[in-house]
Design a protein around this motif. Structure first.
Motif, PDB file in Angstrom:
ATOM      1  N   ILE A   1      -2.584 -15.863 -10.174  1.00  0.00           N
ATOM      2  CA  ILE A   1      -3.390 -14.686  -9.867  1.00  0.00           C
ATOM      3  C   ILE A   1      -4.567 -14.618 -10.830  1.00  0.00           C
ATOM      4  O   ILE A   1      -4.421 -14.832 -12.038  1.00  0.00           O
ATOM      5  CB  ILE A   1      -2.544 -13.396  -9.907  1.00  0.00           C
ATOM      6  CG1 ILE A   1      -3.369 -12.194  -9.447  1.00  0.00           C
ATOM      7  CG2 ILE A   1      -1.915 -13.168 -11.270  1.00  0.00           C
ATOM      8  CD1 ILE A   1      -2.539 -10.986  -9.094  1.00  0.00           C
TER       9      ILE A   1
ATOM     10  N   PRO B   1      -0.811 -17.567  -2.276  1.00  0.00           N
ATOM     11  CA  PRO B   1       0.441 -16.808  -2.386  1.00  0.00           C
ATOM     12  C   PRO B   1       1.400 -17.107  -1.242  1.00  0.00           C
ATOM     13  O   PRO B   1       0.984 -17.462  -0.134  1.00  0.00           O
ATOM     14  CB  PRO B   1      -0.042 -15.360  -2.318  1.00  0.00           C
ATOM     15  CG  PRO B   1      -1.258 -15.425  -1.439  1.00  0.00           C
ATOM     16  CD  PRO B   1      -1.912 -16.743  -1.760  1.00  0.00           C
TER      17      PRO B   1
ATOM     18  N   ASP C   1      -7.334 -12.320 -12.365  1.00  0.00           N
ATOM     19  CA  ASP C   1      -7.648 -10.921 -12.633  1.00  0.00           C
ATOM     20  C   ASP C   1      -9.020 -10.816 -13.285  1.00  0.00           C
ATOM     21  O   ASP C   1      -9.280 -11.463 -14.308  1.00  0.00           O
ATOM     22  CB  ASP C   1      -6.623 -10.297 -13.582  1.00  0.00           C
ATOM     23  CG  ASP C   1      -5.251 -10.154 -12.958  1.00  0.00           C
ATOM     24  OD1 ASP C   1      -5.192  -9.935 -11.737  1.00  0.00           O
ATOM     25  OD2 ASP C   1      -4.248 -10.246 -13.688  1.00  0.00           O
TER      26      ASP C   1
ATOM     27  N   LEU D   1       3.290 -17.808  -8.288  1.00  0.00           N
ATOM     28  CA  LEU D   1       2.002 -17.284  -7.842  1.00  0.00           C
ATOM     29  C   LEU D   1       0.983 -17.344  -8.976  1.00  0.00           C
ATOM     30  O   LEU D   1       1.248 -16.862 -10.080  1.00  0.00           O
ATOM     31  CB  LEU D   1       2.150 -15.826  -7.387  1.00  0.00           C
ATOM     32  CG  LEU D   1       0.846 -15.066  -7.102  1.00  0.00           C
ATOM     33  CD1 LEU D   1       0.154 -15.635  -5.868  1.00  0.00           C
ATOM     34  CD2 LEU D   1       1.115 -13.574  -6.920  1.00  0.00           C
TER      35      LEU D   1
ATOM     36  N   TRP E   1       7.019  -9.289  -8.264  1.00  0.00           N
ATOM     37  CA  TRP E   1       6.690 -10.394  -7.369  1.00  0.00           C
ATOM     38  C   TRP E   1       7.959 -11.151  -7.022  1.00  0.00           C
ATOM     39  O   TRP E   1       8.766 -11.468  -7.891  1.00  0.00           O
ATOM     40  CB  TRP E   1       5.689 -11.350  -8.020  1.00  0.00           C
ATOM     41  CG  TRP E   1       5.510 -12.639  -7.262  1.00  0.00           C
ATOM     42  CD1 TRP E   1       6.007 -13.871  -7.587  1.00  0.00           C
ATOM     43  CD2 TRP E   1       4.812 -12.815  -6.022  1.00  0.00           C
ATOM     44  NE1 TRP E   1       5.657 -14.799  -6.644  1.00  0.00           N
ATOM     45  CE2 TRP E   1       4.915 -14.174  -5.662  1.00  0.00           C
ATOM     46  CE3 TRP E   1       4.103 -11.950  -5.188  1.00  0.00           C
ATOM     47  CZ2 TRP E   1       4.339 -14.681  -4.511  1.00  0.00           C
ATOM     48  CZ3 TRP E   1       3.531 -12.459  -4.030  1.00  0.00           C
ATOM     49  CH2 TRP E   1       3.642 -13.811  -3.704  1.00  0.00           C
TER      50      TRP E   1
ATOM     51  N   LEU F   1       2.336 -11.445   1.108  1.00  0.00           N
ATOM     52  CA  LEU F   1       1.116 -12.217   0.880  1.00  0.00           C
ATOM     53  C   LEU F   1       1.353 -13.663   1.295  1.00  0.00           C
ATOM     54  O   LEU F   1       2.191 -14.353   0.728  1.00  0.00           O
ATOM     55  CB  LEU F   1       0.710 -12.152  -0.597  1.00  0.00           C
ATOM     56  CG  LEU F   1       0.478 -10.769  -1.193  1.00  0.00           C
ATOM     57  CD1 LEU F   1      -0.002 -10.890  -2.632  1.00  0.00           C
ATOM     58  CD2 LEU F   1      -0.520  -9.961  -0.372  1.00  0.00           C
TER      59      LEU F   1
ATOM     60  N   THR G   1      -6.654  -7.585  -4.478  1.00  0.00           N
ATOM     61  CA  THR G   1      -6.000  -6.327  -4.848  1.00  0.00           C
ATOM     62  C   THR G   1      -6.948  -5.554  -5.754  1.00  0.00           C
ATOM     63  O   THR G   1      -7.587  -6.135  -6.643  1.00  0.00           O
ATOM     64  CB  THR G   1      -4.680  -6.582  -5.585  1.00  0.00           C
ATOM     65  OG1 THR G   1      -3.764  -7.232  -4.702  1.00  0.00           O
ATOM     66  CG2 THR G   1      -4.056  -5.280  -6.067  1.00  0.00           C
TER      67      THR G   1
ATOM     68  N   SER H   1      -5.222 -13.289  -5.422  1.00  0.00           N
ATOM     69  CA  SER H   1      -3.986 -14.065  -5.351  1.00  0.00           C
ATOM     70  C   SER H   1      -4.319 -15.457  -4.831  1.00  0.00           C
ATOM     71  O   SER H   1      -4.912 -15.600  -3.762  1.00  0.00           O
ATOM     72  CB  SER H   1      -2.974 -13.383  -4.430  1.00  0.00           C
ATOM     73  OG  SER H   1      -2.668 -12.084  -4.903  1.00  0.00           O
TER      74      SER H   1
ATOM     75  N   SER I   1      -8.297  -8.349  -8.321  1.00  0.00           N
ATOM     76  CA  SER I   1      -7.442  -9.526  -8.481  1.00  0.00           C
ATOM     77  C   SER I   1      -7.480 -10.379  -7.224  1.00  0.00           C
ATOM     78  O   SER I   1      -7.526  -9.864  -6.104  1.00  0.00           O
ATOM     79  CB  SER I   1      -5.996  -9.100  -8.754  1.00  0.00           C
ATOM     80  OG  SER I   1      -5.917  -8.250  -9.888  1.00  0.00           O
TER      81      SER I   1
ATOM     82  N   VAL J   1       4.836  -8.814  -2.745  1.00  0.00           N
ATOM     83  CA  VAL J   1       4.467  -8.078  -3.947  1.00  0.00           C
ATOM     84  C   VAL J   1       4.769  -6.604  -3.737  1.00  0.00           C
ATOM     85  O   VAL J   1       4.521  -6.052  -2.663  1.00  0.00           O
ATOM     86  CB  VAL J   1       2.974  -8.285  -4.298  1.00  0.00           C
ATOM     87  CG1 VAL J   1       2.054  -7.763  -3.210  1.00  0.00           C
ATOM     88  CG2 VAL J   1       2.633  -7.624  -5.631  1.00  0.00           C
TER      89      VAL J   1
END
Length: 296
Positions: free
Chosen positions: A102, A60, A104, A100, A95, A77, A83, A57, A55, A64
């Protein structure tokens, strides 16, 4: 997992999560990816994936919290960060901070296993991503940002490009010197390599037949009960799951390289009922055998 393409809660997003973009890899020859936006504060988000996840971010500004198998850790972050989430492990997320975004990326686990076995001569059943809430690797961070930029481009992305990107990302993770992967210790009791190969050869030679657990145990020279445990520790899946997987691999090869009918392929892969074969094929590849053949 329960939702489309095996992505747990992505079919029914939890409170505080908005999906901005998604792309499922129906063929599993490339990664599936999602871009989500989290509210300023989320409730605990529960997740578990059959694939390893990396992942990114995006911009950010917050904190987290993540628990892997019940063990919580926290990180602040303040800049783009990575991550890593292993396959098969239950994770809880929270979170707190500015909204945020993100990114993935779900890597087909079988592609990672194949690369590990081919290029590192490792046991594919033992490799996984390391659980890292903040993963420091500038080159992989740059690669993820480049992938994100490519995805956000208005130009369509070809299947070939996505497959190349996926293989590049998997290779980078496996070659990382910053602890991206973990290799589980070998099980205390496993089938020896010659015995395991004999069992696998038997499956390939008799794949169109009704193969019973007793037949495989007899090939291994152990009791039925003992064989189940030894095989799972050796291969990472049950004998039944392995048999289905090999039958599906054979089916894909026949669909690609022969003009046999779907019914003939079903029989040649050990499925007496073509409807059951089609249902199992769809469950694994998210398309029916006929659609798979048309996309080639």
């Amino acid at each position: 997992m329960s939702a489309k393409a095996g992505f747990d809660w992505y079919g029914d997003l939890p409170a505080g999560v908005e999906c901005l973009m998604r792309c499922y890899s129906e063929s599993r020859r490339s990664a599936s990816y999602f871009i989500h936006r989290l509210d300023r504060e989320t409730a605990t988000i529960k997740d578990q994936s059959n694939d390893p996840v990396i992942s990114l971010s995006i911009n950010p500004n917050g904190v987290v919290d993540r628990a892997v198998e019940g063990q919580w850790e926290r990180a602040e972050l303040l800049r783009a960060s990575l991550t890593l989430t292993p396959a098969f492990l239950r994770c809880d997320w929270r979170w707190t901070g500015d909204p945020l975004d993100i990114f993935d990326v779900y890597l087909p686990y079988e592609l990672m296993q194949a690369a590990w076995a081919e290029h590192f001569k490792g046991d594919p059943a033992r490799v996984n991503l390391q659980a890292k809430l903040v993963f420091e690797d500038p080159s992989i961070l740059l690669l993820m940002q480049s992938i994100l930029s490519t995805i956000l481009s208005p130009r369509p992305i070809s299947a070939f490009l996505m497959e190349t990107i996926t293989n590049h990302l998997i290779s980078s993770l496996l070659c990382s010197e910053n602890g991206a992967i973990v290799v589980r210790p070998a099980a205390r009791s496993v089938l020896s390599s010659p015995v395991l190969q004999r069992v696998k050869d038997y499956v390939e030679a008799h794949i169109a037949e009704d193969i019973s657990l007793d037949m495989l145990a007899r090939e291994a020279g152990v009791s039925r009960f003992h064989f189940i445990r030894l095989f799972k520790d050796s291969v990472g899946m049950t004998p039944h799951a392995y048999l289905i997987e090999r039958r599906m691999v054979r089916a894909c090869n026949l669909l690609m390289h022969t003009k046999q009918s779907i019914g003939e392929i079903a029989v040649n892969c050990g499925f007496e009922d073509p409807s059951y074969f089609a249902a199992r094929f769809r469950r694994l590849y998210r398309m029916c055998p006929r659609e798979f053949r048309k996309r080639l």
